[in-house]
Design a protein around this motif. Structure first.
Motif, mmCIF file in Angstrom:
data_model
loop_
_atom_site.group_PDB
_atom_site.id
_atom_site.type_symbol
_atom_site.label_atom_id
_atom_site.label_comp_id
_atom_site.label_asym_id
_atom_site.label_seq_id
_atom_site.Cartn_x
_atom_site.Cartn_y
_atom_site.Cartn_z
ATOM 1 N N SER A 192 0.842 -1.193 0.000
ATOM 2 C CA SER A 192 0.000 0.000 0.000
ATOM 3 C C SER A 192 0.882 1.249 0.000
ATOM 4 C CB SER A 192 -0.938 0.004 1.211
ATOM 5 O OG SER A 192 -0.203 0.111 2.411
ATOM 6 N N VAL A 193 0.282 2.343 -0.406
ATOM 7 C CA VAL A 193 1.025 3.583 -0.591
ATOM 8 C C VAL A 193 1.710 4.048 0.695
ATOM 9 C CG1 VAL A 193 -0.935 5.157 -0.229
ATOM 10 C CG2 VAL A 193 0.930 5.834 -1.727
ATOM 11 N N GLU A 194 1.135 3.809 1.846
ATOM 12 C CA GLU A 194 1.752 4.214 3.113
ATOM 13 C C GLU A 194 2.500 3.076 3.799
ATOM 14 O OE1 GLU A 194 -1.249 6.206 5.425
ATOM 15 O OE2 GLU A 194 -1.227 7.936 4.085
ATOM 16 N N GLY A 195 2.577 1.922 3.157
ATOM 17 C CA GLY A 195 3.341 0.799 3.691
ATOM 18 C C GLY A 195 2.687 0.066 4.837
ATOM 19 N N ASP A 196 1.388 0.297 5.061
ATOM 20 C CA ASP A 196 0.739 -0.351 6.191
ATOM 21 C C ASP A 196 0.159 -1.724 5.851
ATOM 22 O OD1 ASP A 196 -1.013 1.097 4.617
ATOM 23 O OD2 ASP A 196 -1.769 2.316 6.248
ATOM 24 N N LEU A 197 0.148 -2.086 4.580
ATOM 25 C CA LEU A 197 -0.241 -3.435 4.155
ATOM 26 C C LEU A 197 0.713 -3.867 3.050
ATOM 27 C CD1 LEU A 197 -2.117 -5.915 4.095
ATOM 28 C CD2 LEU A 197 -3.583 -4.639 2.497
ATOM 29 N N ARG A 198 1.299 -5.026 3.236
ATOM 30 C CA ARG A 198 2.223 -5.600 2.242
ATOM 31 C C ARG A 198 1.795 -7.043 2.011
ATOM 32 N NH1 ARG A 198 7.754 -4.780 0.539
ATOM 33 N NH2 ARG A 198 8.781 -6.783 0.128
ATOM 34 N N ILE A 199 1.745 -7.439 0.751
ATOM 35 C CA ILE A 199 1.388 -8.811 0.393
ATOM 36 C C ILE A 199 2.510 -9.366 -0.481
ATOM 37 C CG2 ILE A 199 -0.267 -10.311 -0.774
ATOM 38 C CD1 ILE A 199 -2.408 -8.157 -0.145
ATOM 39 N N GLU A 200 3.131 -10.423 -0.010
ATOM 40 C CA GLU A 200 4.184 -11.115 -0.744
ATOM 41 C C GLU A 200 3.600 -12.437 -1.221
ATOM 42 O OE1 GLU A 200 7.196 -11.483 2.243
ATOM 43 O OE2 GLU A 200 7.554 -9.312 2.315
ATOM 44 N N ALA A 201 3.733 -12.728 -2.512
ATOM 45 C CA ALA A 201 3.134 -13.943 -3.086
ATOM 46 C C ALA A 201 4.206 -14.832 -3.694
ATOM 47 C CB ALA A 201 2.104 -13.566 -4.139
ATOM 48 N N ARG A 202 4.108 -16.114 -3.373
ATOM 49 C CA ARG A 202 4.970 -17.135 -3.977
ATOM 50 C C ARG A 202 4.086 -18.265 -4.484
ATOM 51 N NH1 ARG A 202 7.224 -16.858 1.226
ATOM 52 N NH2 ARG A 202 6.395 -18.931 1.470
ATOM 53 N N HIS A 203 4.523 -18.910 -5.534
ATOM 54 C CA HIS A 203 3.821 -20.087 -6.039
ATOM 55 C C HIS A 203 4.700 -21.281 -5.738
ATOM 56 C CE1 HIS A 203 1.796 -22.900 -8.695
ATOM 57 N NE2 HIS A 203 0.830 -22.011 -8.838
ATOM 58 N N GLU A 204 4.286 -22.074 -4.749
ATOM 59 C CA GLU A 204 5.067 -23.235 -4.338
ATOM 60 C C GLU A 204 4.141 -24.393 -4.023
ATOM 61 O OE1 GLU A 204 7.690 -22.262 -1.134
ATOM 62 O OE2 GLU A 204 8.835 -20.840 -2.336
ATOM 63 N N TYR A 205 4.599 -25.583 -4.345
ATOM 64 C CA TYR A 205 3.870 -26.808 -4.030
ATOM 65 C C TYR A 205 2.444 -26.764 -4.588
ATOM 66 C CZ TYR A 205 7.758 -26.672 -0.782
ATOM 67 O OH TYR A 205 9.003 -26.540 -0.238
ATOM 68 N N ARG A 245 2.239 -14.058 2.143
ATOM 69 C CA ARG A 245 2.677 -13.527 3.434
ATOM 70 C C ARG A 245 2.045 -12.146 3.539
ATOM 71 N NH1 ARG A 245 8.136 -14.668 5.570
ATOM 72 N NH2 ARG A 245 6.865 -16.405 6.302
ATOM 73 N N ILE A 246 1.224 -11.965 4.553
ATOM 74 C CA ILE A 246 0.521 -10.715 4.785
ATOM 75 C C ILE A 246 1.222 -9.994 5.930
ATOM 76 C CG2 ILE A 246 -1.689 -9.643 5.327
ATOM 77 C CD1 ILE A 246 -1.762 -11.434 2.786
ATOM 78 N N ILE A 247 1.626 -8.761 5.681
ATOM 79 C CA ILE A 247 2.268 -7.948 6.713
ATOM 80 C C ILE A 247 1.406 -6.712 6.904
ATOM 81 C CG2 ILE A 247 4.327 -6.659 7.378
ATOM 82 C CD1 ILE A 247 5.855 -8.595 5.417
ATOM 83 N N LEU A 248 0.931 -6.546 8.108
ATOM 84 C CA LEU A 248 0.069 -5.427 8.469
ATOM 85 C C LEU A 248 0.791 -4.635 9.547
ATOM 86 C CD1 LEU A 248 -2.815 -4.441 7.748
ATOM 87 C CD2 LEU A 248 -3.631 -5.800 9.671
ATOM 88 N N ARG A 249 0.831 -3.314 9.394
ATOM 89 C CA ARG A 249 1.544 -2.510 10.385
ATOM 90 C C ARG A 249 0.844 -1.191 10.647
ATOM 91 N NH1 ARG A 249 6.483 -1.976 6.375
ATOM 92 N NH2 ARG A 249 6.644 -4.070 7.120
ATOM 93 N N SER A 250 1.093 -0.692 11.824
ATOM 94 C CA SER A 250 0.626 0.628 12.227
ATOM 95 C C SER A 250 1.850 1.414 12.649
ATOM 96 C CB SER A 250 -0.355 0.529 13.392
ATOM 97 O OG SER A 250 -0.682 1.816 13.871
ATOM 98 N N GLN A 251 2.041 2.529 12.020
ATOM 99 C CA GLN A 251 3.204 3.345 12.340
ATOM 100 C C GLN A 251 2.779 4.476 13.253
ATOM 101 O OE1 GLN A 251 4.928 4.393 8.563
ATOM 102 N NE2 GLN A 251 4.974 2.272 7.909
ATOM 103 N N GLY A 252 3.491 4.617 14.362
ATOM 104 C CA GLY A 252 3.184 5.678 15.314
ATOM 105 C C GLY A 252 3.523 7.046 14.750
#
Length: 141
Positions: free
Chosen positions: A72-85, A91-98
């Motif tokens: 996402s534009v502010e970096g608060d949601l990141r989705i990394e996708a791999r095709h395996e098996y 991999r979902i990374i969710l963050r809140s920046q103070g």
């Protein structure tokens, strides 16, 4: 458009339109983790880039070689996708920046596995509808 859910009943990322059209709430539930964060879209493209990201994953359902990433534009949601098996692993990374530089923020990460066939195609389609409903503002002010 209602919420878009990626994953199973017990482990999922749900994106729900929230207030003004430029926001969604991302809720992550996985293996005892429960977190949510309000996500703002890219003002030029709305959430079309996320829909395009999943559309490309669905087009390449047979597999791809390296990790693919959407953030996402502010970096608060990141989705990394791999095709395996013969599955799509997210991999979902969710963050809140103070507001400052201290220890005011948080970050959680969880892994979801989805089927590269119907489940991935449905997610891409649902995200396209979400993107249309959360498009960029027409008001230039």
């Amino acid at each position: 458009m209602g919420a878009v859910q990626l994953g199973s009943r017990g482990e999922w990322l749900r994106l729900t339109p929230d207030g003004p059209p430029q926001y969604v709430t991302a809720e992550l539930r996985c293996d005892g983790i429960a977190a949510s964060q309000r996500i703002v879209h890219n003002h030029a493209s709305g959430f079309e880039d996320l829909a395009d990201f999943f559309g490309q994953l669905a087009d390449d359902w047979r597999g791809w070689g390296s990790e693919r990433v959407w953030e996402s534009v502010e970096g608060d949601l990141r989705i990394e996708a791999r095709h395996e098996y013969q599955h799509v692993q997210l991999r979902i990374i969710l963050r809140s920046q103070g507001p400052g530089w201290g220890n005011e923020g948080w970050m959680v990460a969880a892994d979801l596995t989805i089927d590269p066939g119907e489940e991935l195609t449905r997610a891409a389609s649902d995200l396209r509808v979400l993107a249309l409903g959360t498009g960029s503002d027409d008001d230039p002010a």
